[in-house]
Design a protein around this motif. Structure first.
Motif, PDB file in Angstrom:
ATOM      1  N   HIS A   1       2.044  11.997 -80.967  1.00 50.33           N
ATOM      2  CA  HIS A   1       1.192  12.421 -79.894  1.00 50.33           C
ATOM      3  C   HIS A   1      -0.030  11.242 -80.280  1.00 50.33           C
ATOM      4  N   ARG A   2      -0.800  10.946 -80.912  1.00 44.86           N
ATOM      5  CA  ARG A   2      -1.905  10.401 -81.722  1.00 44.86           C
ATOM      6  C   ARG A   2      -2.406   8.980 -81.637  1.00 44.86           C
TER       7      ARG A   2
ATOM      8  N   ALA B   1      -0.095  14.567 -74.042  1.00 48.91           N
ATOM      9  CA  ALA B   1       0.777  13.733 -74.138  1.00 48.91           C
ATOM     10  C   ALA B   1       2.960  14.191 -74.213  1.00 48.91           C
TER      11      ALA B   1
ATOM     12  N   GLN C   1       0.608   8.649 -76.608  1.00 51.81           N
ATOM     13  CA  GLN C   1      -0.689   8.482 -76.236  1.00 51.81           C
ATOM     14  C   GLN C   1      -1.540   7.413 -75.697  1.00 51.81           C
TER      15      GLN C   1
ATOM     16  N   TYR D   1      -6.463  10.640 -73.575  1.00 54.66           N
ATOM     17  CA  TYR D   1      -7.248  11.191 -74.457  1.00 54.66           C
ATOM     18  C   TYR D   1      -7.291  13.241 -73.570  1.00 54.66           C
TER      19      TYR D   1
END
Length: 282
Positions: free
Chosen positions: A34-35, A216, A245, A212
């Motif tokens: 996700h990041r 996501a 993301q 951000y």
């Protein structure tokens, strides 16, 4: 391989990536996906050392963990060149005339040059990724002559480019990354960042969208890049990534120096499509 990385291996890089992960609290693959925008399968393979991870994977993971992105990128580039060495030696030796004892040495010199090029590219990419957040907008005049030259069916290759690429290529797989930099960027709705990354050498760019908002999972992120005079033309480049993301498009080649290129983005939140506003143009 560079002397600095003579004893390096894919397994050692994987081990060092695992150490960084542990130092960051051992986040789950799902959280990392996700990041970073990198899939869980690709991340799993990178940490396990099953294969050499892509440059995008290495820089995303190491950057997230606060590691030395430049060092890891250079190690990866050197390893890639070293992996190709036996294949290059065999291919060149096989194509050499019988009794040509110099063929293996020529192959070694050729692959060494390739390795040096990859290291230079890696350093440039890291510089763009880590230090390239100084944002500016560059808009050239669009007169009648430029409009006449910039038809709806644009040429796939720019006559102004120093590096020949075509619209639709993955920028990460081209030498455009050697001088790529963020040329335009705007913060948009729902805590998102819309960017155009540009390569003067290729006279081409790509759109990138990053969210951000921490939402996501289960949602989509989309970006598009197109010529201002042909927003729905065949050379428009679109991308949509689920559970990510960030996402970036393939290359759009600028047919003339006066052609303006534009980017738009969209995300979903709980299935609702949210436009990220008017086009941002360069």
């Amino acid at each position: 391989m560079s002397p600095a990385f003579d004893n390096d291996t894919i397994a050692q890089v994987a081990s060092d990536l695992r150490d960084l992960r542990m130092g960051a609290g051992n986040p789950t693959l799902e959280a990392l996906a996700h990041r970073t925008g990198v899939s869980k399968t690709v991340l799993s393979d990178a940490f396990a050392g099953k294969r050499l991870p892509s440059e995008r994977t290495v820089t995303a993971v190491v950057g997230l963990f606060g590691g030395d992105v430049a060092s890891f990128a250079a190690r990866r580039a050197a390893l890639e060149a070293n992996v190709r060495l036996p294949e290059a030696l065999a291919a060149m030796a096989a194509g050499a005339p019988s009794g040509d004892a110099a063929a293996p040495e020529r192959a070694r010199r050729t692959v060494s040059a390739v390795a040096a090029t990859w290291l230079a590219v890696a350093a440039a990419v890291v510089g763009a990724a880590v230090g390239g957040w100084g944002v500016h907008l560059a808009a050239g005049p669009a007169g009648a002559a430029a409009a006449a030259a910039d038809q709806s069916q644009a040429p796939a290759v720019s006559a102004e480019a120093r590096i020949a690429v075509t619209t639709g290529q993955d920028p990460a797989l081209t030498d455009c990354v050697s001088d790529a930099a963020v040329a335009a960027a705007e913060t948009r709705a729902n805590d998102t960042l819309l960017e155009i990354v540009w390569s003067d050498a290729c006279q081409a760019g790509w759109a990138r969208i990053t969210r951000y908002d921490g939402k996501a999972a289960g949602n989509l992120v989309s970006a598009s890049i197109f010529r201002q005079t042909g927003p729905e033309a065949d050379d428009r480049q679109d991308t949509t990534e689920p559970d990510a993301q960030s996402a970036y498009t393939t290359l759009l080649v600028r047919p003339t120096p006066d052609t303006r290129v534009c980017a738009v983005g969209e995300i979903t939140v709980d299935g609702e499509h949210i436009s990220l506003g008017d086009p941002m143009c360069l």
